[in-house]
Design an enzyme around this catalytic site. Sequence first.
Site, short mmCIF file in Angstrom:
data_model
loop_
_atom_site.label_atom_id
_atom_site.label_comp_id
_atom_site.label_asym_id
_atom_site.label_seq_id
_atom_site.Cartn_x
_atom_site.Cartn_y
_atom_site.Cartn_z
CG HIS A 258 -2.21 0.71 1.02
ND1 HIS A 258 -2.47 1.50 -0.07
CD2 HIS A 258 -3.34 0.75 1.78
CE1 HIS A 258 -3.69 1.99 0.02
NE2 HIS A 258 -4.25 1.55 1.14
CG ASP B 90 -2.97 5.24 -4.14
OD1 ASP B 90 -2.27 5.16 -3.12
OD2 ASP B 90 -2.90 6.18 -4.96
#
Length: 409
Positions: free
Chosen positions: A380, A384
């Site tokens: 992450h 995204d």
Amino acid sequence: MATDVKVPVLGESITEATLGEWLKQPGDAVEADEPIASLETDKVALEVPAPEAGVLGPLQVEVGDTVEVGAVIATIEAGNGSAAKAAPAAKAEAAPAPAASEEPAASMTLSPAVRRLVLEHGVDPSKISGTGKDGRLTKDDVEKYVKSGTSAPLVEKGAATGAEAPAATPAAAGGNRNEERVRMTRLRQTVAKRLKDAQDTAALLTTFNDVDMTAVMETRSKYKELFARKHGVKLGFMGFFAKAACLALKDVPAVNAQIDGEEIVYHDYVDISVAVSAPNGLVVPVIRNAEAMSFADVENTIGDFGKRAKDGTLTMADMKGGTFTISNGGVFGSLMSTPIINPPQSAVLGLHRIEKRPVVMPDGSIQARPMMYLALSYDHRLIDGREAVTFLVRIKEAIEDPTRLLIDL
């Protein structure tokens, strides 16, 4: 005059390995280039060939020992194997020979993993047909034999062996409570370290979707015989998912990128790492430039990886690099999982088993459709949530409508 058997060059930056198993024993006749030992590195198992024909002399190292490149591990002596067995190294002489009941089929060469399964299930390895290199037993051979229900247990310790049984120990009410300690292979130690490092370093997150496999299954059914005749390989599911991944990675390049310090490295090529089952565990060879490959190229490459993994002939170069990974847990029956990324890669696509589930169709009807869960685990820090979801949607669209793979949509 004896000839030394030395640890060969193991690959770039690899300076040592672990002696995994001896394929020949002192006094055995060997041919030139015949494998006599197996070495385990951080990534692969490599075989050590005999430098010349003769008889294997004393062993200089034992299974589990760490050896460096160029180290002498045994000798080849003149002869044809008809002489008495050569005496093992002094280090080995100090260890007492195991009782027949404790070490099943001592004359057979078993890897540590296979030996552990044999002892765990109490089966006679001499009754199992080996499918590994030179007819050696693999973990799959033992597991299939056990599942077949034809296995007969070995004689229990102290039962009709002619040796005095050890003093009886009170058994627990629930039955035997045996334990066994087995040293982790170098490959397993490396896998454990890399996976833990991935968890400690990356901000891991997994997103899911499901895909209707009807169109792909119908395409395979319609063209599989023609495909096999023309290309000499079966049309599998991995070809579809590899090509679908190439399209999705083109649309969402962050999934094909990696973090290097404070920079992001984007790749304009797709090197797909594919998890392949090998006798010593899973290995991850790389399909290079998958974006430029045909279905047949992908399937041939995967088939070659599978064969060489089983034979133990994959090299370090086969597993170097990779920009994205596909792991198919469905072949083992997995319904859903959260795979861990393969650093320095930033994402891994997990495939799972296909099973029929009720699906509400666009016209409102409910049909039983062959569905598969997809999982994308990603870092992450770089990818995204929107990009991860978009990537899986692109995979879903391409698999549910394979025509997209032909017209690059």
